[in-house]
Design a protein around this motif. Structure first.
Motif, PDB file in Angstrom:
ATOM      1  N   MET A   1      -1.368  -8.793   8.331  1.00 39.92           N
ATOM      2  CA  MET A   1      -0.741  -7.607   9.827  1.00 39.92           C
ATOM      3  C   MET A   1      -1.780  -7.582  11.455  1.00 39.92           C
ATOM      4  O   MET A   1      -3.022  -6.544  10.879  1.00 39.92           O
ATOM      5  N   GLY A   2      -1.480  -8.303  11.695  1.00 36.71           N
ATOM      6  CA  GLY A   2      -2.107  -7.814  13.599  1.00 36.71           C
ATOM      7  C   GLY A   2      -2.135  -6.415  13.535  1.00 36.71           C
ATOM      8  O   GLY A   2      -1.308  -5.656  13.355  1.00 36.71           O
ATOM      9  N   THR A   3      -2.866  -6.322  14.929  1.00 35.77           N
ATOM     10  CA  THR A   3      -3.242  -5.231  15.144  1.00 35.77           C
ATOM     11  C   THR A   3      -1.893  -4.500  16.194  1.00 35.77           C
ATOM     12  O   THR A   3      -1.427  -3.776  15.771  1.00 35.77           O
ATOM     13  N   SER A   4      -1.067  -5.867  16.837  1.00 33.62           N
ATOM     14  CA  SER A   4       0.565  -5.322  17.182  1.00 33.62           C
ATOM     15  C   SER A   4       0.913  -5.120  16.787  1.00 33.62           C
ATOM     16  O   SER A   4       2.385  -4.771  17.440  1.00 33.62           O
ATOM     17  N   ASP A   5       1.080  -5.489  15.499  1.00 36.16           N
ATOM     18  CA  ASP A   5       1.948  -6.546  14.699  1.00 36.16           C
ATOM     19  C   ASP A   5       2.353  -4.355  14.328  1.00 36.16           C
ATOM     20  O   ASP A   5       2.889  -4.198  13.641  1.00 36.16           O
TER      21      ASP A   5
ATOM     22  N   LYS B   1       5.143  -2.111  14.303  1.00 38.36           N
ATOM     23  CA  LYS B   1       5.493  -0.643  13.103  1.00 38.36           C
ATOM     24  C   LYS B   1       5.658   0.433  13.474  1.00 38.36           C
ATOM     25  O   LYS B   1       7.029   1.151  12.930  1.00 38.36           O
ATOM     26  N   ASP B   2       4.692   0.770  13.986  1.00 44.44           N
ATOM     27  CA  ASP B   2       4.963   2.433  13.840  1.00 44.44           C
ATOM     28  C   ASP B   2       5.160   2.772  14.685  1.00 44.44           C
ATOM     29  O   ASP B   2       6.329   4.650  15.099  1.00 44.44           O
ATOM     30  N   VAL B   3       5.797   2.320  16.396  1.00 43.44           N
ATOM     31  CA  VAL B   3       6.761   2.391  16.844  1.00 43.44           C
ATOM     32  C   VAL B   3       8.096   2.427  16.352  1.00 43.44           C
ATOM     33  O   VAL B   3       8.582   3.616  16.486  1.00 43.44           O
ATOM     34  N   THR B   4       8.966   1.601  15.832  1.00 46.98           N
ATOM     35  CA  THR B   4      10.036   1.303  14.780  1.00 46.98           C
ATOM     36  C   THR B   4       9.788   2.101  13.844  1.00 46.98           C
ATOM     37  O   THR B   4      10.776   3.157  14.025  1.00 46.98           O
ATOM     38  N   VAL B   5       9.327   2.967  13.255  1.00 44.77           N
ATOM     39  CA  VAL B   5       9.428   3.675  11.637  1.00 44.77           C
ATOM     40  C   VAL B   5       9.439   5.662  12.088  1.00 44.77           C
ATOM     41  O   VAL B   5      10.290   6.482  12.577  1.00 44.77           O
ATOM     42  N   SER B   6       8.264   5.097  13.670  1.00 41.81           N
ATOM     43  CA  SER B   6       8.624   7.045  14.472  1.00 41.81           C
ATOM     44  C   SER B   6       9.720   6.772  15.397  1.00 41.81           C
ATOM     45  O   SER B   6      10.749   8.245  15.339  1.00 41.81           O
ATOM     46  N   LEU B   7      10.588   5.995  15.147  1.00 37.37           N
ATOM     47  CA  LEU B   7      11.861   5.937  16.292  1.00 37.37           C
ATOM     48  C   LEU B   7      13.408   6.197  14.884  1.00 37.37           C
ATOM     49  O   LEU B   7      13.888   7.078  15.122  1.00 37.37           O
TER      50      LEU B   7
END
Ligand code: ADP
Ligand code: CDP
Ligand code: MG
Length: 214
Positions: free
Chosen positions: A1-5, A9-15
């Motif tokens: 998984m690349g850094t931007s992926d 994913k972090d954004v999606t989980v936090s949300l």
């Protein structure tokens, strides 16, 4: 998984952890979505996120996507959902709020399915501002916000996209019993009276439900 992926994913989980309350605000171009969202924000503490405004801001920021956004808007076409969803997620996280009016999104099946798949967020309900085309055209031609897509040629293309691509999304949510329809041809005040009834009854119900008070 690349850094931007990994970052997205972090954004999606936090949300997802915030369990946000989302109301989709839909209707033809010029139906009053932005006008009424501003009123709802004042009275009900929501954060207003207009997909069109977010895309215009992204275009104006000098982003690499600027030209693509500009060209799609000029033609009244819907920008690929990957970008729009990324902008919406970022704005939701940065807002510090957890109640959102998402205005002008989802505008087609691709928007809808991708938002659901990526964020796992289901809207509490969908507000649909229904208004005849002649009135929409009149309003947009008088809007005077300097928008390059508010000309008669682009307006006609946007109406076509609304009928062919956006109405099916509204039908999808109707089938799920989620649509609250408002006669948006009335005055701004009359429309807001109808909006207020919805937000005072429906939203209170959602709150009680979430606290298991029902
Ligand atoms: N109920 C209404 N009656 C008459 N004009 C309206 C009404 N609601 C909005 N307008 C005007 O119509 C134009 C389009 O409204 P806007 O809120 O930008 O719609 P949308 O975001 O759905 O395209 C604006 O100039 C706005 O002031
Ligand atoms: N979900 C969305 C919303 C808007 N847009 C683009 O942004 C344009 C303007 O959208 P908007 O919501 O600001 O327009 P109005 O309905 O407010 O007139 C659309 O015609 C599309 O080109 C998009 O691509 N995807
Ligand atoms: Mg708008």
């Amino acid at each position: 998984m690349g850094t931007s992926d990994a970052a997205s994913k972090d954004v999606t989980v936090s949300l997802a952890e915030k369990k946000p309350i989302v109301v989709f605000v839909l209707g033809g171009p010029g139906s009053g979505k932005g006008t009424q969202c501003a009123n709802i924000v004042q009275h009900f503490g929501y954060t207003h996120l207009s997909a069109g405004d977010l895309l215009r801001a992204e275009r104006n920021s000098g982003s690499e996507n600027g030209t693509m956004i500009q060209n799609m808007m000029k033609e009244g076409k819907i920008v690929p959902s990957e970008l729009t969803i990324k902008l919406l997620q970022k704005a939701m996280l940065e807002s510090g709020n957890n109640k959102f009016l998402i205005d002008g999104f989802p505008r087609n099946e691709e928007n809808r399915a991708a938002f659901e798949a990526v964020t796992k967020i289901e809207p509490e309900f969908v507000l649909f501002f229904n208004c005849p085309e002649e009135e929409l055209e009149r309003r947009i031609l008088n809007r005077n916000q300097g928008r390059e897509d508010d000309n008669i040629e682009t307006i006609r293309k946007r109406f076509k996209v609304f009928l062919e691509s956006s109405l099916p999304v509204i039908e999808y949510y109707k089938a799920k019993g989620k649509v609250l329809e408002i006669d948006a041809a009335k005055s701004i005040e009359e429309v807001f009276d109808a909006v207020k009834v919805i937000f005072t009854t429906k939203v209170e119900k959602v709150k009680r439900h979430r606290c298991n008070i029902l």
